[in-house]
Design an enzyme around this catalytic site. Structure first.
Site, PDB file in Angstrom:
ATOM      1  N   GLU A  25     -20.677   8.730  13.352  1.00 62.81           N
ATOM      2  CA  GLU A  25     -21.635   8.363  14.449  1.00 62.81           C
ATOM      3  C   GLU A  25     -22.535   9.453  14.485  1.00 62.81           C
ATOM      4  O   GLU A  25     -22.381  10.612  14.140  1.00 62.81           O
ATOM      5  CB  GLU A  25     -20.807   8.590  15.877  1.00 62.81           C
ATOM      6  CG  GLU A  25     -19.561   7.665  16.071  1.00 62.81           C
ATOM      7  CD  GLU A  25     -19.105   7.585  17.293  1.00 62.81           C
ATOM      8  OE1 GLU A  25     -19.491   8.142  18.075  1.00 62.81           O
ATOM      9  OE2 GLU A  25     -18.128   6.635  17.602  1.00 62.81           O
ATOM     10  N   ARG A  78     -10.787   5.286  11.142  1.00 64.89           N
ATOM     11  CA  ARG A  78     -10.252   4.288  11.577  1.00 64.89           C
ATOM     12  C   ARG A  78     -11.028   3.054  11.705  1.00 64.89           C
ATOM     13  O   ARG A  78     -12.257   3.189  11.461  1.00 64.89           O
ATOM     14  CB  ARG A  78      -9.427   4.555  13.226  1.00 64.89           C
ATOM     15  CG  ARG A  78     -10.408   4.693  14.131  1.00 64.89           C
ATOM     16  CD  ARG A  78      -9.926   4.768  15.585  1.00 64.89           C
ATOM     17  NE  ARG A  78     -10.922   5.028  16.501  1.00 64.89           N
ATOM     18  CZ  ARG A  78     -11.274   6.213  16.967  1.00 64.89           C
ATOM     19  NH1 ARG A  78     -10.869   7.334  16.150  1.00 64.89           N
ATOM     20  NH2 ARG A  78     -12.130   6.415  17.636  1.00 64.89           N
ATOM     21  N   PHE A  97     -19.215   1.775  37.738  1.00 64.96           N
ATOM     22  CA  PHE A  97     -19.148   0.875  36.541  1.00 64.96           C
ATOM     23  C   PHE A  97     -17.960   0.670  35.891  1.00 64.96           C
ATOM     24  O   PHE A  97     -17.819   0.164  34.650  1.00 64.96           O
ATOM     25  CB  PHE A  97     -20.207   1.767  35.493  1.00 64.96           C
ATOM     26  CG  PHE A  97     -21.443   1.637  35.862  1.00 64.96           C
ATOM     27  CD1 PHE A  97     -22.334   0.775  35.985  1.00 64.96           C
ATOM     28  CD2 PHE A  97     -22.000   2.994  36.144  1.00 64.96           C
ATOM     29  CE1 PHE A  97     -23.668   0.956  36.128  1.00 64.96           C
ATOM     30  CE2 PHE A  97     -23.327   3.027  36.404  1.00 64.96           C
ATOM     31  CZ  PHE A  97     -24.180   2.005  36.671  1.00 64.96           C
ATOM     32  N   ASN A 156     -19.534   7.702  28.884  1.00 66.52           N
ATOM     33  CA  ASN A 156     -19.451   7.941  27.608  1.00 66.52           C
ATOM     34  C   ASN A 156     -18.788   7.085  26.686  1.00 66.52           C
ATOM     35  O   ASN A 156     -18.322   7.257  25.388  1.00 66.52           O
ATOM     36  CB  ASN A 156     -19.118   9.381  27.306  1.00 66.52           C
ATOM     37  CG  ASN A 156     -19.701  10.616  28.094  1.00 66.52           C
ATOM     38  OD1 ASN A 156     -21.053  10.398  27.876  1.00 66.52           O
ATOM     39  ND2 ASN A 156     -19.521  11.377  28.762  1.00 66.52           N
ATOM     40  N   GLU A 175     -19.538  12.682  15.082  1.00 65.46           N
ATOM     41  CA  GLU A 175     -18.090  12.827  14.686  1.00 65.46           C
ATOM     42  C   GLU A 175     -18.197  11.597  13.801  1.00 65.46           C
ATOM     43  O   GLU A 175     -18.789  10.883  13.610  1.00 65.46           O
ATOM     44  CB  GLU A 175     -17.431  12.574  15.935  1.00 65.46           C
ATOM     45  CG  GLU A 175     -17.384  11.235  16.667  1.00 65.46           C
ATOM     46  CD  GLU A 175     -16.717  11.223  17.941  1.00 65.46           C
ATOM     47  OE1 GLU A 175     -15.736  12.087  18.084  1.00 65.46           O
ATOM     48  OE2 GLU A 175     -16.935  10.072  18.581  1.00 65.46           O
ATOM     49  N   LYS A 234     -13.278  18.361  15.778  1.00 62.19           N
ATOM     50  CA  LYS A 234     -14.910  18.586  15.918  1.00 62.19           C
ATOM     51  C   LYS A 234     -15.448  19.736  15.207  1.00 62.19           C
ATOM     52  O   LYS A 234     -16.525  19.802  14.956  1.00 62.19           O
ATOM     53  CB  LYS A 234     -15.323  18.463  17.253  1.00 62.19           C
ATOM     54  CG  LYS A 234     -14.849  16.901  18.032  1.00 62.19           C
ATOM     55  CD  LYS A 234     -15.514  15.810  17.211  1.00 62.19           C
ATOM     56  CE  LYS A 234     -14.652  14.415  18.005  1.00 62.19           C
ATOM     57  NZ  LYS A 234     -13.363  14.290  17.516  1.00 62.19           N
ATOM     58  N   ASN A 293     -14.939   8.712  12.700  1.00 64.00           N
ATOM     59  CA  ASN A 293     -13.696   7.997  13.390  1.00 64.00           C
ATOM     60  C   ASN A 293     -13.184   7.535  12.307  1.00 64.00           C
ATOM     61  O   ASN A 293     -13.598   6.765  11.510  1.00 64.00           O
ATOM     62  CB  ASN A 293     -13.945   6.971  14.309  1.00 64.00           C
ATOM     63  CG  ASN A 293     -14.730   7.610  15.584  1.00 64.00           C
ATOM     64  OD1 ASN A 293     -14.136   8.559  16.296  1.00 64.00           O
ATOM     65  ND2 ASN A 293     -15.974   7.198  15.879  1.00 64.00           N
TER      66      ASN A 293
END
Length: 555
Positions: free
Chosen positions: A285, A302, A358, A245, A298, A124, A300
């Protein structure tokens, strides 16, 4: 001409997803599996399958030595890598890179970006610096390495509370939390243990300003790039509905973005992909505020869980494009060729109890399992079938349920119907939560953010609260079903018998039921008269019922 044989170093729904495209392209597939997955769907679908170890992922799906032996044994020409292998081995265990490079030199191609892109975007801190250099908008914060808790407190005070603390190699919302003061910054799960199972030292931290008073949207831009310097953005995905998240409901396109913001975000995503010499499908993102300002979160490296909704609105098969890029072909499309056709919604169906925080994972056997494929424009990406086990060793995702429509309202209506027709027995699941989300007035209006679930359900999810009409409709259906079953039994046995419906319902409600024409019942519940009609198929877990002209699906 692409590859003759591809090894899929993955399990579950994504392994099945890759196998489907390989079949379409005429490519033979090799599956790997752990001993508890011997009867898994992806094992049955593949042309060949090899066991790579016992249940724990570190001894099977992340066992790189065993996987490389399978590559040699089966003579696979290409490998579709497990996301966890990319993150855990490439990013955090550089010592694994030499054997991978050796394998590549022996003629095996890895389907996905090269190790440089994976390492750069997986960190990051490095990825934020690269984004800045590529003139991509980034969240204000500290760009260096946070060495310890004391330094974290000092930096957090300079940035101003609250701050977001995230593991530098964390992904998917893992290893991330919000700190509101010095004590929360200097303690907590991020500092207590390594984020990566393969690392013995605590991971480095990223500190960014957290704007708690702003409305936050999480929006993804899918990118596709080849080895010839070409790159495209494939329009956005709205991913704001999250728990802990991690995403729950996604849709494409976003209700919030306008064409100008969409284009600017897409161009920045492409700029970042080119800066890191990216070559495959990937996802950038962004966090978007209420003023449509967007900031890089970030990248990703993939194929994302959410990729089916991008495929729905663009008409592309992203797995096929990844395989072509890996073989060295240039992209077949230009940016002008990438449309937004219709609307797509994806719900992540998990084996978990939505009434507990949740969703706490649920394990067990799928004693009954029936996908809602009879609903128009429905796609189910799953890796399970009736009798499959939901194991403690792996992610509890059952499937990705996707619906498509010419517009958002149509896609959501089909999702509601699909969730009603989805039969899952044997484990707890989150379909009740998913259904409540997609029919909630705020969601329908597009009034969503990353705080949606805690704001709508501040005391946790309690399930659907029946209206008086819904309660009466269910009682009328239950009474009709009971009588239909009794009549069926009498017909089968050939001996009429008496039955008392008020006694069957334990005298809790005033119900008067009369047999009408054919399969219709006239039912009076607490003074309200209802006409209930159905085929009364007692062998099916689903019952299509018409109540006063309105069709309902009852399980």
């Amino acid at each position: 001409q692409t590859f003759e044989k591809v090894l899929i170093a993955n399990r579950g729904e994504i392994a099945c997803r890759v196998i489907k495209t390989c079949r379409k392209m005429g490519i033979k597939t090799v599956a790997i599996y752990s001993d508890v997955d011997a009867n898994a769907v992806h094992v049955k679908m593949a042309d060949e399958a090899v066991c790579v170890g016992p249940a724990p992922t570190s001894k099977s799906y992340l066992n790189m030595d065993a996987i490389m032996e399978v590559i040699k044994k089966t003579r696979a020409q290409a490998v579709s890598l497990n996301e966890s292998i990319c993150c855990s081995f490439f990013i955090l265990s550089p010592k694994i890179l030499p054997p991978l490079s050796l394998q590549a030199s022996e003629g095996v191609t890895f389907i996905g970006p090269d190790t440089h892109a994976i390492q750069a975007m997986g960190d990051k801190i490095e990825s934020k610096l690269l984004a800045k250099n590529a003139e991509v908008n980034t969240i204000p914060g500290f760009d260096g390495v946070v060495k310890d808790a004391d330094e974290a407190v000092r930096i957090a005070r300079e940035i101003g509370y609250p701050v977001m603390i995230k593991a530098s190699a964390g992904g998917g919302g893992k290893g991330m939390r919000i700190a509101w003061d010095d004590e929360e910054t200097s303690s907590g799960p991020v500092y207590e243990e390594p984020v990566c199972l393969h690392s013995r030292e605590p991971d480095l931290k990223v500190l960014s300003k957290y704007r708690q008073h702003e409305v936050h949207y999480e929006v993804q831009q899918n990118v596709l790039a080849d080895k010839h310097g070409n790159a495209l953005w494939l329009n956005e995905r709205e991913c704001s509905i999250q728990r802990r998240n991690q995403k729950v409901v996604e849709e494409a396109p976003s209700t919030f973005l306008d064409p100008e913001t969409r284009r600017a975000m897409g161009e920045q995503a492409v700029a970042l992909a080119k800066a890191v010499k990216y070559s495959s499908a990937g996802t950038v993102e962004f966090l978007v505020d209420s003023s449509k300002n967007f900031y890089f979160l970030e990248m990703n490296t993939r194929l994302q869980v959410e990729h089916p909704i991008t495929e729905c609105i663009t008409g592309l098969d992203l797995v096929q494009e990844m395989i072509r890029v890996a073989k060295g072909y240039p992209l077949r499309h230009k940016q002008a060729d990438i449309p937004i056709k219709g609307w797509a919604v994806e719900c992540r169906v998990y084996a978990e109890d939505p009434y507990k925080s949740f969703g706490l994972p649920s394990i067990g056997k799928l004693s009954q399992y029936q996908e809602p494929l009879q609903v128009p424009s429905v796609r189910v990406d799953s890796g399970v079938q009736q009798g499959s086990d939901i194991s403690i060793f792996y992610d509890p995702m059952i499937s990705k349920l996707i619906t498509y429509g010419s517009n958002r309202a149509e896609a959501l209506k089909r999702m509601e119907e699909a969730l009603d027709n989805y039969v899952i027995r044997g484990v707890a699941h989150n379909i009740s939560l998913l259904r409540e989300v997609i029919i909630h007035p705020r969601f329908i209006q597009g009034d969503i953010s990353t705080k949606f679930l805690p704001e709508v359900y501040p005391d946790g999810f309690k399930g659907h609260k029946l209206t008086d009409l819904e309660r009466r409709e269910l009682l009328a259906t239950a009474a009709s079903l009971y009588v239909a079953e009794q009549l069926r039994s009498q017909q089968f046995l050939g001996t009429p018998s008496k039955f008392d419906i008020s006694n069957a319902l334990q005298n809790r409600w005033e119900i008067i039921l009369k047999m009408a024409v054919g399969s219709m019942f006239n039912v009076e519940v607490d003074g309200m008269k209802l006409n209930v009609t159905s085929e009364w198929n007692l062998a099916s877990p689903l019952l299509s019922v018409t109540i006063d002209g309105t069709q309902r699906i009852i399980q």
